[in-house]
Write a protein that holds these residues in place. Sequence first.
Motif, PDB file in Angstrom:
ATOM      1  N   LYS A  12       0.760  -1.208   0.012  1.00 19.62           N
ATOM      2  CA  LYS A  12      -0.106  -0.247   0.103  1.00 19.62           C
ATOM      3  C   LYS A  12       0.711   1.166  -0.071  1.00 19.62           C
ATOM      4  N   TYR A  94      -0.779 -15.724  -0.625  1.00 19.32           N
ATOM      5  CA  TYR A  94      -2.161 -14.912  -1.456  1.00 19.32           C
ATOM      6  C   TYR A  94      -2.226 -16.115  -2.624  1.00 19.32           C
ATOM      7  N   ASP A 152      -5.015  -9.712  -6.738  1.00 17.07           N
ATOM      8  CA  ASP A 152      -4.877  -9.195  -8.000  1.00 17.07           C
ATOM      9  C   ASP A 152      -4.944 -10.215  -9.068  1.00 17.07           C
ATOM     10  N   ARG A 177      -7.976   2.264  -5.130  1.00 21.25           N
ATOM     11  CA  ARG A 177      -7.057   3.261  -4.453  1.00 21.25           C
ATOM     12  C   ARG A 177      -6.434   4.296  -5.019  1.00 21.25           C
TER      13      ARG A 177
HETATM   14  P1  IMP Z   1      -6.496  -3.833   5.092  1.00 20.19           P
HETATM   15  O1  IMP Z   1      -5.207  -3.141   5.569  1.00 20.19           O
HETATM   16  O2  IMP Z   1      -7.442  -3.982   6.409  1.00 20.19           O
HETATM   17  O3  IMP Z   1      -7.050  -2.450   4.407  1.00 20.19           O
HETATM   18  O4  IMP Z   1      -6.439  -4.709   4.096  1.00 20.19           O
HETATM   19  C1  IMP Z   1      -6.788  -4.471   2.657  1.00 20.19           C
HETATM   20  C2  IMP Z   1      -6.719  -6.070   2.329  1.00 20.19           C
HETATM   21  O5  IMP Z   1      -7.376  -6.140   1.217  1.00 20.19           O
HETATM   22  C3  IMP Z   1      -5.109  -6.384   1.977  1.00 20.19           C
HETATM   23  O6  IMP Z   1      -4.576  -6.866   2.604  1.00 20.19           O
HETATM   24  C4  IMP Z   1      -5.687  -7.350   0.588  1.00 20.19           C
HETATM   25  O7  IMP Z   1      -5.744  -8.426   1.203  1.00 20.19           O
HETATM   26  C5  IMP Z   1      -6.879  -6.705   0.067  1.00 20.19           C
HETATM   27  N1  IMP Z   1      -6.809  -5.789  -0.831  1.00 20.19           N
HETATM   28  C6  IMP Z   1      -6.905  -4.419  -0.777  1.00 20.19           C
HETATM   29  N2  IMP Z   1      -6.622  -3.652  -1.960  1.00 20.19           N
HETATM   30  C7  IMP Z   1      -5.968  -4.560  -2.701  1.00 20.19           C
HETATM   31  C8  IMP Z   1      -5.247  -4.308  -3.863  1.00 20.19           C
HETATM   32  O8  IMP Z   1      -5.307  -3.524  -4.639  1.00 20.19           O
HETATM   33  N3  IMP Z   1      -4.844  -5.543  -4.564  1.00 20.19           N
HETATM   34  C9  IMP Z   1      -5.437  -6.675  -3.983  1.00 20.19           C
HETATM   35  N4  IMP Z   1      -5.836  -7.131  -2.804  1.00 20.19           N
HETATM   36  C10 IMP Z   1      -6.155  -5.739  -1.984  1.00 20.19           C
END
Ligand code: IMP
Length: 197
Positions: A12, A94, A152, A177
């Motif tokens: 991120k 994953y 993804d 995002r």
């Molecule tokens: P958070 O840190 O609780 O927001 O976790 C979001 C989770 O959603 C990540 O760990 C991924 O598993 C999934 N996720 C969120 N954005 C993406 C992305 O852009 N690609 C793939 N998985 C995503």
Amino acid sequence: MKLVLASNNPHKLREVREILAGSGIELLSQREAGCDMEVEETGASFAENARLKAQAAMRATGLPAVSDDSGLEINAMGGAPGVHSSRFAGDRSYDAVCRDILERVAGHPDRRARYCCAVVCCFPDGREIRCFATTEGTIARELRGSGGFGYDPIFLLPQGRTMAELTEEEKNAISHRGRAFRELVRKLKDGECDADK
Ligand code: IMP
């Protein structure tokens, strides 16, 4: 202006830095801002969780902090894993998680899915900016591509490629995002805020 990204997810951080390049915002990781913490995501929505994380980082650092809470909603799984996307993966790779999902949706007529992203930016003076964006797609039949992260390889876009088959630039141009953070930049520039205490 300096903003702390309330996240320990290196993928991120990398994506958000790329999205904010040239915006005049200097994005600091929690570690760079001198705080190392993991906030429990007890909220019922992406926005609530994003707020919990941003507020905690803002209070810990005294700097404006921004957080992204994101996840994948799959129709064939009743909207799961949704806000639990990270927890659903747990300690598994994953690759294993994506294969698990392919099995769960196999034979289901509705393969539609969407990535959601809530961005909340909290300022020490009580102001708050909130943004939300989604990217629509379907669950692919197989894993494809090595870019991006998380889900993804199985997130198929209407143009025929999975999110993992896009370059970083292509992903950021259309991703949940990318769109949510560009909205944040616009609101910051226009001086718009969603809560003013
Ligand atoms: P958070 O840190 O609780 O927001 O976790 C979001 C989770 O959603 C990540 O760990 C991924 O598993 C999934 N996720 C969120 N954005 C993406 C992305 O852009 N690609 C793939 N998985 C995503």
